[in-house]
Design a protein around this motif. Structure first.
Motif: not given
Length: 127
Positions: A9-21
């Motif tokens: 979940p941490f990796v997915l959240n980080t990936l999501y935040q990066t893609c969103r930015r």
């Protein structure tokens, strides 16, 4: 990073935040380009008029320093034999006394020149 347990979940959240930015950045860049392209014809018209108008005296030296120049916008008929005097406006464009170029006054000065007003647009040093 959470202690213990799965890092999924941490990796997915980080990936999501990066893609969103990244998506926000791309969206802002596209909006800026569209805005710049929408304004380009207007700015080009001002630049062409500034470069071609014979009644604009560009880069008149008023001092020994490199940025001691003015542009003088002379209305039609001013300075001819028997012509009445015309009002003069000294235009100092904004820039917090740090940046400022006399060409930034081109739109204002062109309109005032058409109204019969002589405009002296000053350049000032970066200091």
């Amino acid at each position: 990073r959470p202690s213990g347990g799965s890092t999924g979940p941490f990796v997915l959240n980080t990936l999501y935040q990066t893609c969103r930015r990244g998506a926000i950045g791309v969206t802002l860049l596209v909006r800026f380009v569209v805005f710049a392209l929408a304004l380009a014809p207007w700015f080009l018209a001002i630049g062409i008029r500034y470069a071609r108008d014979p009644n604009i005296r560009r880069g008149v030296r008023v001092g020994p320093k490199p940025r001691n120049n003015v542009d003088i916008y002379i209305p039609a008929g001013a300075g001819e034999e028997g012509a009445p005097p015309v009002p003069v406006v000294v235009a100092v464009m904004g820039g917090a006394w740090v940046i400022g170029h006399r060409a930034w006054s081109a739109a204002l000065a062109a309109r005032l020149k058409e109204a019969g007003v002589m405009v002296v647009a000053v350049d000032y040093r970066n200091c």
